[in-house]
Design an enzyme around this catalytic site. Structure first.
Site, PDB file in Angstrom:
ATOM      1  NE  ARG A  21      -0.836   0.488   3.480  1.00 54.88           N
ATOM      2  CZ  ARG A  21      -0.774   1.749   4.817  1.00 54.88           C
ATOM      3  NH1 ARG A  21      -0.490   2.911   3.932  1.00 54.88           N
ATOM      4  NH2 ARG A  21      -0.482   0.983   5.907  1.00 54.88           N
ATOM      5  CG  HIS A  51      11.009   6.671  23.114  1.00 56.05           C
ATOM      6  ND1 HIS A  51       9.885   7.494  22.707  1.00 56.05           N
ATOM      7  CD2 HIS A  51      12.029   6.896  23.676  1.00 56.05           C
ATOM      8  CE1 HIS A  51      10.097   8.720  23.598  1.00 56.05           C
ATOM      9  NE2 HIS A  51      11.081   8.387  24.440  1.00 56.05           N
ATOM     10  CB  CYS A 146      -1.135  -4.102  12.386  1.00 54.66           C
ATOM     11  SG  CYS A 146      -1.191  -2.417  11.314  1.00 54.66           S
ATOM     12  CB  SER A 167      -0.188  -5.989   8.752  1.00 56.88           C
ATOM     13  OG  SER A 167       0.787  -4.760   7.740  1.00 56.88           O
ATOM     14  CB  ALA A 168       4.674  -7.675  11.773  1.00 59.52           C
ATOM     15  CG  ASN A 177       2.969  -4.451  17.004  1.00 57.14           C
ATOM     16  OD1 ASN A 177       3.906  -4.531  16.520  1.00 57.14           O
ATOM     17  ND2 ASN A 177       2.264  -3.346  17.752  1.00 57.14           N
ATOM     18  CG  LEU A 208      12.614  -7.082   7.402  1.00 53.46           C
ATOM     19  CD1 LEU A 208      13.514  -8.576   7.481  1.00 53.46           C
ATOM     20  CD2 LEU A 208      12.891  -6.242   8.539  1.00 53.46           C
ATOM     21  CE1 TYR A 209       6.256  -1.068   4.249  1.00 52.77           C
ATOM     22  CE2 TYR A 209       6.666  -1.111   6.552  1.00 52.77           C
ATOM     23  CZ  TYR A 209       5.553  -1.275   5.420  1.00 52.77           C
ATOM     24  OH  TYR A 209       4.539  -1.423   5.816  1.00 52.77           O
ATOM     25  CB  SER A 263       6.627   2.746   4.608  1.00 59.48           C
ATOM     26  OG  SER A 263       7.465   2.320   4.214  1.00 59.48           O
TER      27      SER A 263
END
Length: 264
Positions: A21, A51, A146, A167-168, A177, A208-209, A263
């Site tokens: 997407r 963080h 997600c 979706s991860a 998460n 992985l992007y 993203s």
């Protein structure tokens, strides 16, 4: 946290390259599971610094039923900024579905309160489920959930939780998460008079992007360190009364932070 690195390595080595997407492109696998014994340390990633303030405040924000980022901004948490509208609203996202799921007859269902009550009264129930995926409202959400559904399980005086994540984003999202649901399980266990058992993390599309491949490779070169310990104020017996100050992390010695683009 070898299990997390194993997932990352598995996706890089065996995943399928796909479009997505956001237009960034991913490498993904479908169907994967990790397990974390919460009695062996708090599963906060050590191969890069996370963080923790953002993780805790986001969870408290979910539990308030809040869907406006003002609380997060007031506490210097920016993880939802990209998705909020000009008024800071996100639509009926996680907190709304957890605490105010709209029923056809006009009622609003507090799924978290209902599950808490059932854990205490009927711990062997197989209906200890909270869902954030509401098909009627998905199109009104700034980002469809997600981490879509989670279930609790009581055995031998311990409370475990399994999350189904449709979706991860493995590099940026999954470490948050894991820590968030591990902490929720510990909080739920405390207020129900139970010990924390396992957090089981089940994935649909784990990806992985493409613009995270270099960062993932760097992380895979690092040796995991001992897990920290999360101390929770034992005086708190009401899930909705927890404050940020009720949590103290001990022994966290991570490798340095690794920057990566989100993203949207």
């Amino acid at each position: 946290m070898k299990a997390y690195l194993d997932l990352m390595r598995h996706v890089l080595d065996n995943g399928t390259d796909k479009s997505d997407r956001t237009g960034t492109g991913t490498r993904s696998v479908f169907g994967y599971q990790m397990r974390f014994d919460l009695g062996k340390g708090f599963p906060l990633l050590t191969t890069k610094k996370l963080h923790l303030r953002s993780i805790i405040h986001e969870l408290l924000w979910f539990l308030k039923g809040d869907t406006n980022i003002k609380y997060l901004k007031d506490n210097n948490v920016s993880i939802w900024d990209e998705w909020a509208d000009e008024n800071g609203d996100l639509g009926p996202v996680y907190g709304y579905q957890w605490r105010n799921w709209p029923a056809p007859d006009g009622r609003h269902i507090d799924q978290i309160a209902n599950v808490l009550e059932q854990i205490k009264k009927n711990p062997d129930s197989r209906r200890l489920i909270v869902s954030a995926w509401n098909p009627a409202l998905v199109d009104e959400m700034a980002l469809p959930p997600c981490h879509a559904l989670f279930q609790f399980y009581v055995a031998d005086g311990k409370l475990s939780c399994q999350l189904y994540q449709r979706s991860a984003d493995i590099f940026l999202g999954v470490p948050f998460n894991i820590a968030s649901y591990a902490l929720l399980t510990m909080m739920m266990a405390q207020v129900c008079g139970l010990e924390a058992g396992e957090f089981v993390h089940t994935f649909g599309d784990a990806h992985l992007y493409r613009n995270h491949f270099e960062q993932a490779a760097l992380q895979l070169e690092r040796e995991p360190r001992a897990l920290p310990v999360m101390k929770i104020n034992p005086e708190v017996k009401d899930l909705f009364a927890f404050k940020f100050e009720d949590f103290e992390l001990e022994g966290y010695d991570p490798h340095p932070h690794i920057k990566a683009a989100v993203s949207v």
